[in-house]
Every structure is written in structure tokens, then in C-alpha cells.
Design a protein around this motif. Structure first.
Motif, mmCIF file in Angstrom:
data_model
loop_
_atom_site.group_PDB
_atom_site.id
_atom_site.type_symbol
_atom_site.label_atom_id
_atom_site.label_comp_id
_atom_site.label_asym_id
_atom_site.label_seq_id
_atom_site.Cartn_x
_atom_site.Cartn_y
_atom_site.Cartn_z
ATOM 1 N N ILE A 160 -7.101 -9.188 23.501
ATOM 2 C CA ILE A 160 -6.048 -9.835 22.328
ATOM 3 C C ILE A 160 -6.925 -10.803 21.471
ATOM 4 C CG2 ILE A 160 -4.149 -11.755 22.275
ATOM 5 C CD1 ILE A 160 -3.469 -10.815 25.120
ATOM 6 N N SER A 161 -6.658 -10.800 20.445
ATOM 7 C CA SER A 161 -7.051 -11.870 19.306
ATOM 8 C C SER A 161 -5.971 -12.719 18.802
ATOM 9 C CB SER A 161 -7.717 -11.047 18.217
ATOM 10 O OG SER A 161 -8.283 -11.898 17.095
ATOM 11 N N ASP A 162 -6.444 -13.810 18.530
ATOM 12 C CA ASP A 162 -5.173 -14.940 17.726
ATOM 13 C C ASP A 162 -5.384 -14.294 16.316
ATOM 14 O OD1 ASP A 162 -7.952 -15.588 16.610
ATOM 15 O OD2 ASP A 162 -7.511 -17.691 17.169
ATOM 16 N N ARG A 163 -4.371 -14.722 15.602
ATOM 17 C CA ARG A 163 -3.967 -14.385 14.240
ATOM 18 C C ARG A 163 -3.439 -15.696 13.345
ATOM 19 N NH1 ARG A 163 -6.470 -10.223 15.166
ATOM 20 N NH2 ARG A 163 -5.914 -8.081 14.730
ATOM 21 N N SER A 164 -3.297 -15.660 12.333
ATOM 22 C CA SER A 164 -2.934 -16.686 11.552
ATOM 23 C C SER A 164 -1.556 -16.718 11.272
ATOM 24 C CB SER A 164 -3.672 -16.718 10.053
ATOM 25 O OG SER A 164 -3.096 -15.720 9.510
ATOM 26 N N TYR A 165 -0.774 -17.780 10.977
ATOM 27 C CA TYR A 165 0.760 -17.846 10.793
ATOM 28 C C TYR A 165 1.130 -16.874 10.133
ATOM 29 C CZ TYR A 165 5.070 -19.886 9.422
ATOM 30 O OH TYR A 165 6.350 -20.142 9.164
ATOM 31 N N PRO A 166 2.339 -16.107 10.194
ATOM 32 C CA PRO A 166 3.227 -16.407 11.521
ATOM 33 C C PRO A 166 3.003 -15.667 12.535
ATOM 34 C CG PRO A 166 4.238 -14.930 9.762
ATOM 35 C CD PRO A 166 2.788 -15.262 9.351
ATOM 36 N N HIS A 167 2.183 -14.789 12.596
ATOM 37 C CA HIS A 167 2.135 -13.840 13.939
ATOM 38 C C HIS A 167 1.201 -14.248 15.132
ATOM 39 C CE1 HIS A 167 3.592 -10.756 11.010
ATOM 40 N NE2 HIS A 167 2.447 -11.259 10.106
ATOM 41 N N PHE A 168 0.261 -15.074 14.881
ATOM 42 C CA PHE A 168 -0.318 -15.938 16.012
ATOM 43 C C PHE A 168 -1.146 -14.806 16.829
ATOM 44 C CE2 PHE A 168 2.912 -19.177 15.336
ATOM 45 C CZ PHE A 168 2.308 -20.069 14.591
ATOM 46 N N TYR A 169 -0.675 -13.807 17.521
ATOM 47 C CA TYR A 169 -1.422 -12.928 18.387
ATOM 48 C C TYR A 169 -1.296 -11.345 18.073
ATOM 49 C CZ TYR A 169 -0.824 -17.201 21.238
ATOM 50 O OH TYR A 169 -0.807 -18.438 21.699
ATOM 51 N N HIS A 170 -2.301 -10.759 18.377
ATOM 52 C CA HIS A 170 -2.340 -9.254 18.231
ATOM 53 C C HIS A 170 -2.998 -8.744 19.500
ATOM 54 C CE1 HIS A 170 -2.147 -5.387 16.279
ATOM 55 N NE2 HIS A 170 -3.330 -5.201 16.540
ATOM 56 N N PRO A 171 -2.525 -7.828 20.134
ATOM 57 C CA PRO A 171 -1.223 -6.848 20.108
ATOM 58 C C PRO A 171 -0.187 -7.371 20.505
ATOM 59 C CG PRO A 171 -2.533 -5.870 21.602
ATOM 60 C CD PRO A 171 -3.492 -7.046 21.263
ATOM 61 N N MET A 172 -0.284 -8.719 21.267
ATOM 62 C CA MET A 172 0.586 -9.153 22.031
ATOM 63 C C MET A 172 0.389 -10.745 22.427
ATOM 64 S SD MET A 172 0.110 -7.522 25.895
ATOM 65 C CE MET A 172 1.899 -7.894 26.393
ATOM 66 N N SER A 173 1.177 -11.635 22.841
ATOM 67 C CA SER A 173 0.876 -12.992 23.247
ATOM 68 C C SER A 173 0.163 -12.887 24.715
ATOM 69 C CB SER A 173 2.409 -13.465 23.647
ATOM 70 O OG SER A 173 1.989 -14.640 24.258
ATOM 71 N N PRO A 174 -0.855 -13.851 24.933
ATOM 72 C CA PRO A 174 -1.579 -13.691 26.165
ATOM 73 C C PRO A 174 -0.707 -14.280 27.177
ATOM 74 C CG PRO A 174 -2.134 -15.687 24.595
ATOM 75 C CD PRO A 174 -1.614 -14.562 23.673
ATOM 76 N N PHE A 175 0.507 -15.019 26.836
ATOM 77 C CA PHE A 175 1.485 -15.376 27.891
ATOM 78 C C PHE A 175 2.106 -14.018 28.453
ATOM 79 C CE2 PHE A 175 1.041 -19.468 25.484
ATOM 80 C CZ PHE A 175 0.795 -20.090 26.493
#
Length: 268
Positions: A212-227
């Protein structure tokens, strides 16, 4: 227009997300994940003869934290403070422009990893105004020597042997379609520097169930949230960039101006 507005919001108006990062550290801990560095995880792979070790040798659930310090060392320090509070170790990769040797020694002393976020291919291309992939690859022997000098200089000043590194992605790499990681495909270069692993090596990445990598607003994460990834995946690598977690308008302005100046100079 929308993308420009999103960029302006992310760079200058977005509220801090560090509370969310702290919540992730707690959630992973409570779910039984051992949170570790790239170096520690890779050495466990080596100790297991290339396979992820069994429960007797390593925890079943692993979350590897990798921070690429492209900019904003201030926010990187805040992330480190959160990790220290929660007993978490992480890998921090610093560019030449973000090196902070005092901070790097603090990371190592706390059980984390501080190393090099290299970009010699992109730097060389911009410095010499090379806009052709074939031409930049022809200069790889020179660029490798530049990498060795930079790597050794950082190690000497840090007073520690760095054993993993991470390639930085620059606009010049995207335009050339040549990644900095190509330099590290040379086994002799790795031997000369004592590099055990590059963070984009397939021999490392193939052992993760989710990257998982973070992304800038408004997506924040790719491909999914770590949560969302926690509980669904046992071995997770989470790549973050401090600039995505808290607004630092002075640093963001400096980086934006530098990027514009570099692009104008490269095209001149």
C-alpha cells in the motif's frame, strides 16, 4: 481545474492526518501485527532461506513501515515520535536534499532504519539536460560512480553501514521512462556498497500479501486503506510520504518552486 484545487488544498489547507496515523499504529498493534523495518523483514527472509519464516522464527502478522522523505522532515519527525510512543520501528529513506544526520541517528538508536532515497539518474539527466532514455543509459557507468560517492559519503557522516536503499521517483524519470532503480540491477555495485536489498526488489516485494502507498488528497491510499488491509492480509508493506500527512506550506512552496525551476531548466 479540479486537480489544481485539490493540490492547493493538500499543500496549504488540509488539516493534519497524524491522528489517523497514530490510530493505524494502535490498530495494527491491537490486531497482533509486529511493525518493523524493511531491513528487519528482509533479513528474516534471508534467515528463512528465501521464504517467510514460520511462527517459530517470526510473527505471523507483519506490517513493514517505509517512509520516503521526499520533503518535510518536520512531519517525518512527528511520525517518528508517534512510532516511538507506540514501540514501532520503521525505515526512513532520505534524499540528498532532506538529509538530517542527527535525526537519522535518533531513528537508528530507537531501533529503526535510516538510509538513502537515491535519485542519481534523474539528477544526472536534469543536470546535463538529457531527455533521451538511450542517452541516459549510456551514461550509467558515470552515474553509478556518482551513486557510490554519495552513498559512501552519507554512510561515513552517519557513522553506520546502510544495507537497504529506496529509489526516488522524479518527474524526469517519468519523462525518460527510466527509473533510478535500474542502477541497482548491477550486482557489482551492490557488492561495492554493501547493499543487501533495494526496496523495490521483487525478492522483497513478492513476500508481501499487500503493498500500500499513501496518496495525496482526496484519495489518500492505493490500492486500499491500510485499515481495510489489516486482518485481510498477514504481511503488509505500507509506504508513506510525510508531505501527505500534514500541511507544511513553507516546505511545500519551496518544493513547488524548485520543481518548476528544474523543469524549465531541463527543457531550456
Amino acid at each position: 481545474m479540479i486537480s489544481l484545487l485539490n493540490r492547493l488544498y493538500a499543500d496549504y489547507f488540509m488539516p493534519t492526518r497524524l491522528g489517523e496515523y497514530g490510530a493505524l499504529l494502535r490498530e495494527a498493534r491491537d490486531r497482533g501485527y509486529v511493525q518493523m523495518t524493511v531491513r528487519s523483514f528482509f533479513r528474516q527472509l534471508v534467515a528463512g532461506d528465501g521464504a517467510v519464516p514460520g511462527p517459530a522464527a517470526a510473527p505471523a502478522r507483519i506490517l513493514v513501515h517505509r517512509h520516503d522523505i521526499d520533503s518535510d522532515v518536520r512531519t517525518a519527525r512527528k511520525m517518528f515520535e508517534l512510532e516511538t510512543r507506540h514501540g514501532v520501528s520503521a525505515s526512513y529513506y532520505f534524499r540528498l536534499s532532506t538529509l538530517d544526520f542527527g535525526f537519522m541517528r535518533e531513528i537508528e538508536a530507537a531501533g529503526g532504519e535510516a538510509s538513502y532515497h537515491y535519485e542519481e539518474v534523474a539528477d544526472f539527466a536534469k543536470r546535463h539536460r538529457i531527455r533521451c532514455a538511450k542517452l541516459i543509459r549510456q551514461r550509467f557507468p558515470e552515474i553509478r560512480e556518482l551513486f557510490v560517492r554519495n552513498f559512501n559519503s552519507i554512510g561515513e557522516r552517519l557513522g553506520l553501514q546502510m544495507v537497504t536503499v529506496a529509489s526516488h521517483g522524479d518527474f524526469a524519470n517519468r519523462r525518460l521512462n527510466v527509473i533510478n532503480h535500474e542502477l541497482l540491477r548491477d550486482p557489482d555495485l551492490r557488492r561495492r556498497c554493501g547493499i543487501e536489498c533495494e526496496s523495490y526488489d521483487n525478492e522483497l516485494l513478492r513476500h508481501f500479501n499487500m503493498y500500500i502507498s499513501d496518496r495525496s488528497y482526496p484519495h489518500f491510499y492505493h490500492p486500499m486503506s491500510p485499515f481495510d488491509a489489516i486482518e485481510r492480509h498477514e504481511r503488509i508493506c505500507f509506504l508513506t510520504h510525510p508531505v501527505q500527512w500534514e500541511t507544511n506550506w513553507i516546505e511545500n512552496t519551496r518544493c513547488n518552486v524548485r520543481r518548476l525551476a528544474e523543469e524549465i531548466a531541463w527543457r531550456a
